[in-house]
Design a protein around this motif. Structure first.
Motif, PDB file in Angstrom:
ATOM      1  N   ARG A 124       0.809  -1.163  -0.121  1.00  0.00           N
ATOM      2  CA  ARG A 124      -0.061  -0.070  -0.104  1.00  0.00           C
ATOM      3  C   ARG A 124       0.956   1.413  -0.275  1.00  0.00           C
ATOM      4  NH1 ARG A 124      -3.757  -1.717   5.077  1.00  0.00           N
ATOM      5  NH2 ARG A 124      -1.605  -1.891   6.011  1.00  0.00           N
ATOM      6  N   TYR A 125       0.297   2.418  -0.669  1.00  0.00           N
ATOM      7  CA  TYR A 125       1.244   3.654  -0.546  1.00  0.00           C
ATOM      8  C   TYR A 125      -0.172   4.702  -0.405  1.00  0.00           C
ATOM      9  CZ  TYR A 125      -1.227   4.504  -5.473  1.00  0.00           C
ATOM     10  OH  TYR A 125      -2.230   5.102  -6.253  1.00  0.00           O
ATOM     11  N   ARG A 126       0.337   5.848  -0.087  1.00  0.00           N
ATOM     12  CA  ARG A 126      -0.645   6.930   0.107  1.00  0.00           C
ATOM     13  C   ARG A 126      -0.090   8.149  -0.020  1.00  0.00           C
ATOM     14  NH1 ARG A 126      -4.075   8.106   5.780  1.00  0.00           N
ATOM     15  NH2 ARG A 126      -5.197   9.722   5.161  1.00  0.00           N
ATOM     16  N   PHE A 127      -0.824   9.184  -0.898  1.00  0.00           N
ATOM     17  CA  PHE A 127      -0.212  10.580  -0.668  1.00  0.00           C
ATOM     18  C   PHE A 127      -1.497  11.614  -0.091  1.00  0.00           C
ATOM     19  CE2 PHE A 127       2.336   8.337  -3.846  1.00  0.00           C
ATOM     20  CZ  PHE A 127       3.899   9.013  -3.660  1.00  0.00           C
ATOM     21  N   ARG A 128      -0.907  12.816  -0.078  1.00  0.00           N
ATOM     22  CA  ARG A 128      -1.944  13.856   0.175  1.00  0.00           C
ATOM     23  C   ARG A 128      -1.625  14.951  -0.814  1.00  0.00           C
ATOM     24  NH1 ARG A 128      -2.335  16.162   5.718  1.00  0.00           N
ATOM     25  NH2 ARG A 128      -4.205  15.100   5.778  1.00  0.00           N
ATOM     26  N   THR A 129      -2.375  15.220  -1.613  1.00  0.00           N
ATOM     27  CA  THR A 129      -1.894  16.177  -2.935  1.00  0.00           C
ATOM     28  C   THR A 129      -3.277  16.917  -3.402  1.00  0.00           C
ATOM     29  OG1 THR A 129      -0.811  16.222  -5.170  1.00  0.00           O
ATOM     30  CG2 THR A 129      -2.363  14.215  -4.662  1.00  0.00           C
ATOM     31  N   ILE A 130      -3.395  17.720  -4.552  1.00  0.00           N
ATOM     32  CA  ILE A 130      -4.417  18.103  -4.883  1.00  0.00           C
ATOM     33  C   ILE A 130      -5.042  17.455  -6.008  1.00  0.00           C
ATOM     34  CG2 ILE A 130      -3.633  20.518  -4.229  1.00  0.00           C
ATOM     35  CD1 ILE A 130      -2.949  21.053  -7.150  1.00  0.00           C
ATOM     36  N   LYS A 131      -6.169  17.694  -6.145  1.00  0.00           N
ATOM     37  CA  LYS A 131      -6.942  17.285  -7.299  1.00  0.00           C
ATOM     38  C   LYS A 131      -6.125  17.708  -8.602  1.00  0.00           C
ATOM     39  CE  LYS A 131     -11.455  16.393  -9.501  1.00  0.00           C
ATOM     40  NZ  LYS A 131     -12.988  16.809  -9.556  1.00  0.00           N
ATOM     41  N   PRO A 132      -5.846  16.904  -9.512  1.00  0.00           N
ATOM     42  CA  PRO A 132      -5.081  17.407 -10.658  1.00  0.00           C
ATOM     43  C   PRO A 132      -5.923  18.372 -11.490  1.00  0.00           C
ATOM     44  CG  PRO A 132      -5.775  15.226 -11.287  1.00  0.00           C
ATOM     45  CD  PRO A 132      -5.967  15.460  -9.504  1.00  0.00           C
ATOM     46  N   VAL A 133      -5.190  19.444 -11.889  1.00  0.00           N
ATOM     47  CA  VAL A 133      -6.019  20.553 -13.117  1.00  0.00           C
ATOM     48  C   VAL A 133      -5.209  20.254 -14.434  1.00  0.00           C
ATOM     49  CG1 VAL A 133      -6.451  21.942 -10.888  1.00  0.00           C
ATOM     50  CG2 VAL A 133      -4.336  22.345 -12.414  1.00  0.00           C
ATOM     51  N   SER A 134      -5.976  20.977 -15.311  1.00  0.00           N
ATOM     52  CA  SER A 134      -5.591  21.092 -16.452  1.00  0.00           C
ATOM     53  C   SER A 134      -4.181  21.781 -16.754  1.00  0.00           C
ATOM     54  CB  SER A 134      -6.784  21.204 -17.841  1.00  0.00           C
ATOM     55  OG  SER A 134      -6.920  22.550 -17.193  1.00  0.00           O
ATOM     56  N   TYR A 135      -3.518  21.293 -17.785  1.00  0.00           N
ATOM     57  CA  TYR A 135      -2.321  22.261 -18.264  1.00  0.00           C
ATOM     58  C   TYR A 135      -2.444  22.521 -19.617  1.00  0.00           C
ATOM     59  CZ  TYR A 135       2.764  23.121 -18.836  1.00  0.00           C
ATOM     60  OH  TYR A 135       4.117  23.580 -19.255  1.00  0.00           O
ATOM     61  N   PRO A 136      -1.733  23.617 -20.106  1.00  0.00           N
ATOM     62  CA  PRO A 136      -2.037  23.766 -21.478  1.00  0.00           C
ATOM     63  C   PRO A 136      -1.752  22.581 -22.472  1.00  0.00           C
ATOM     64  CG  PRO A 136      -1.031  25.744 -20.407  1.00  0.00           C
ATOM     65  CD  PRO A 136      -1.252  24.547 -19.308  1.00  0.00           C
ATOM     66  N   GLY A 137      -2.775  22.224 -23.348  1.00  0.00           N
ATOM     67  CA  GLY A 137      -2.553  21.120 -23.891  1.00  0.00           C
ATOM     68  C   GLY A 137      -2.773  19.746 -23.451  1.00  0.00           C
ATOM     69  N   ARG A 138      -2.813  19.900 -22.104  1.00  0.00           N
ATOM     70  CA  ARG A 138      -3.041  18.475 -21.548  1.00  0.00           C
ATOM     71  C   ARG A 138      -4.280  18.348 -20.386  1.00  0.00           C
ATOM     72  NH1 ARG A 138       0.385  14.619 -20.316  1.00  0.00           N
ATOM     73  NH2 ARG A 138      -1.347  13.491 -20.159  1.00  0.00           N
ATOM     74  N   VAL A 139      -5.105  17.272 -20.406  1.00  0.00           N
ATOM     75  CA  VAL A 139      -6.106  17.189 -19.285  1.00  0.00           C
ATOM     76  C   VAL A 139      -5.513  16.894 -18.063  1.00  0.00           C
ATOM     77  CG1 VAL A 139      -7.690  16.108 -20.880  1.00  0.00           C
ATOM     78  CG2 VAL A 139      -5.921  14.772 -19.650  1.00  0.00           C
ATOM     79  N   PRO A 140      -6.161  17.210 -17.038  1.00  0.00           N
ATOM     80  CA  PRO A 140      -5.627  16.859 -15.722  1.00  0.00           C
ATOM     81  C   PRO A 140      -5.055  15.288 -15.389  1.00  0.00           C
ATOM     82  CG  PRO A 140      -7.772  18.008 -15.451  1.00  0.00           C
ATOM     83  CD  PRO A 140      -7.597  17.377 -16.998  1.00  0.00           C
ATOM     84  N   HIS A 141      -3.749  15.196 -15.013  1.00  0.00           N
ATOM     85  CA  HIS A 141      -3.202  13.990 -14.756  1.00  0.00           C
ATOM     86  C   HIS A 141      -2.313  14.010 -13.519  1.00  0.00           C
ATOM     87  CE1 HIS A 141      -0.549  16.057 -17.466  1.00  0.00           C
ATOM     88  NE2 HIS A 141       0.474  15.587 -16.947  1.00  0.00           N
ATOM     89  N   ILE A 142      -1.795  13.045 -12.892  1.00  0.00           N
ATOM     90  CA  ILE A 142      -0.641  13.127 -11.853  1.00  0.00           C
ATOM     91  C   ILE A 142       0.276  11.949 -12.475  1.00  0.00           C
ATOM     92  CG2 ILE A 142      -0.216  12.327  -9.631  1.00  0.00           C
ATOM     93  CD1 ILE A 142      -2.773  12.907  -8.721  1.00  0.00           C
ATOM     94  N   HIS A 143       1.416  12.277 -12.604  1.00  0.00           N
ATOM     95  CA  HIS A 143       2.588  11.470 -13.229  1.00  0.00           C
ATOM     96  C   HIS A 143       3.025  10.793 -11.693  1.00  0.00           C
ATOM     97  CE1 HIS A 143       3.728  13.447 -16.798  1.00  0.00           C
ATOM     98  NE2 HIS A 143       3.323  14.888 -16.409  1.00  0.00           N
ATOM     99  N   TYR A 144       3.510   9.453 -12.181  1.00  0.00           N
ATOM    100  CA  TYR A 144       3.688   8.323 -11.251  1.00  0.00           C
ATOM    101  C   TYR A 144       5.272   7.754 -11.748  1.00  0.00           C
ATOM    102  CZ  TYR A 144      -0.312   7.545  -8.354  1.00  0.00           C
ATOM    103  OH  TYR A 144      -1.239   7.814  -7.487  1.00  0.00           O
ATOM    104  N   GLN A 145       5.776   7.476 -11.006  1.00  0.00           N
ATOM    105  CA  GLN A 145       7.039   6.518 -11.358  1.00  0.00           C
ATOM    106  C   GLN A 145       7.084   5.532 -10.183  1.00  0.00           C
ATOM    107  OE1 GLN A 145      10.919   7.332 -13.736  1.00  0.00           O
ATOM    108  NE2 GLN A 145      11.485   7.593 -11.783  1.00  0.00           N
ATOM    109  N   VAL A 146       7.075   4.135 -10.590  1.00  0.00           N
ATOM    110  CA  VAL A 146       7.120   3.088  -9.477  1.00  0.00           C
ATOM    111  C   VAL A 146       8.491   2.387  -9.716  1.00  0.00           C
ATOM    112  CG1 VAL A 146       6.104   1.121  -8.545  1.00  0.00           C
ATOM    113  CG2 VAL A 146       4.732   3.199  -9.307  1.00  0.00           C
TER     114      VAL A 146
END
Length: 207
Positions: A124-146
């Motif tokens: 299990r993992y857990r983060f507290r962050t913000i709901k992603p918002v749009s960026y010019p040319g991109r829909v909202p997203h969160i980058h992950y690297q595992v």
């Protein structure tokens, strides 16, 4: 005790996650995607799993505060303990905290922008962050690297399920197959604990 310290103390184990659904065969591996150009060129001094509160600042990040939780598992559903999970995203104003970001906005210095954690014995993992918002040319997203203890590495992105225009996003559109596209989406909904923060649950499947 501050909300930040409480969050860090509770960790991933404080939430009861739904069990991985039983399948007749292996789970579909999470699709590998680009890290994009804004993986931090220098990691922030504060790079824990709470991106909402930056150490030494007296105000939280702007945006809709959200708990993003899940598991890292193998295609057979076996939890992977000790995997390093990293996330990064733009702030609520639409700016990445990266010198190469050309988006001309004033950065929210109360947002950590990058965080990392290690999965527990149940993956299990857990983060507290913000709901992603749009960026010019991109829909909202969160980058992950595992990165698993064995060295396997997966870079991917998490999207808001059903977000308008998702199918027009160039990076998302390159994902082959509806099942794989569904596999990188999560609902960002009310938290069952009754708090004002949202909750998104998302599992990463990595070989």
């Amino acid at each position: 005790m501050s909300k930040r310290r409480t969050f860090l103390k509770l960790g991933a184990g404080s939430l009861v996650l739904a069990p991985i659904a039983a399948t007749a065969g292996p789970l579909l591996e999470t699709v590998d995607q680009t890290t994009g150009p804004f993986y931090p060129d220098e990691l922030p001094l504060d790079s824990d799993n709470d991106l909402v509160w930056v150490e030494g600042r007296d105000q939280p990040a702007q945006g809709i505060h959200t708990n993003v939780v899940g598991r890292v598992v193998t295609p057979r559903g076996k939890p992977i303990a000790g995997a390093k999970v990293e996330i990064w995203q733009c702030d609520a104003r639409g700016g990445y905290h990266h010198p190469d970001d050309p988006n001309d906005v004033v950065r929210d210095e109360n947002f950590q922008a990058y965080g990392s954690t290690v999965t527990d014995a149940d993956g299990r993992y857990r983060f507290r962050t913000i709901k992603p918002v749009s960026y010019p040319g991109r829909v909202p997203h969160i980058h992950y690297q595992v990165t698993t203890p064995e060295g396997s590495r997966l870079a991917t992105q998490l999207y808001i399920a059903g977000y308008p225009g998702l199918e027009e996003d160039g990076v998302f559109r390159r994902i082959d197959g509806e099942a794989r596209r569904q596999g990188v989406q999560a609902e960002f909904g009310p938290n069952p604990d009754g708090s004002a923060e949202l909750l998104a649950e998302w599992d990463v499947v990595i070989a």
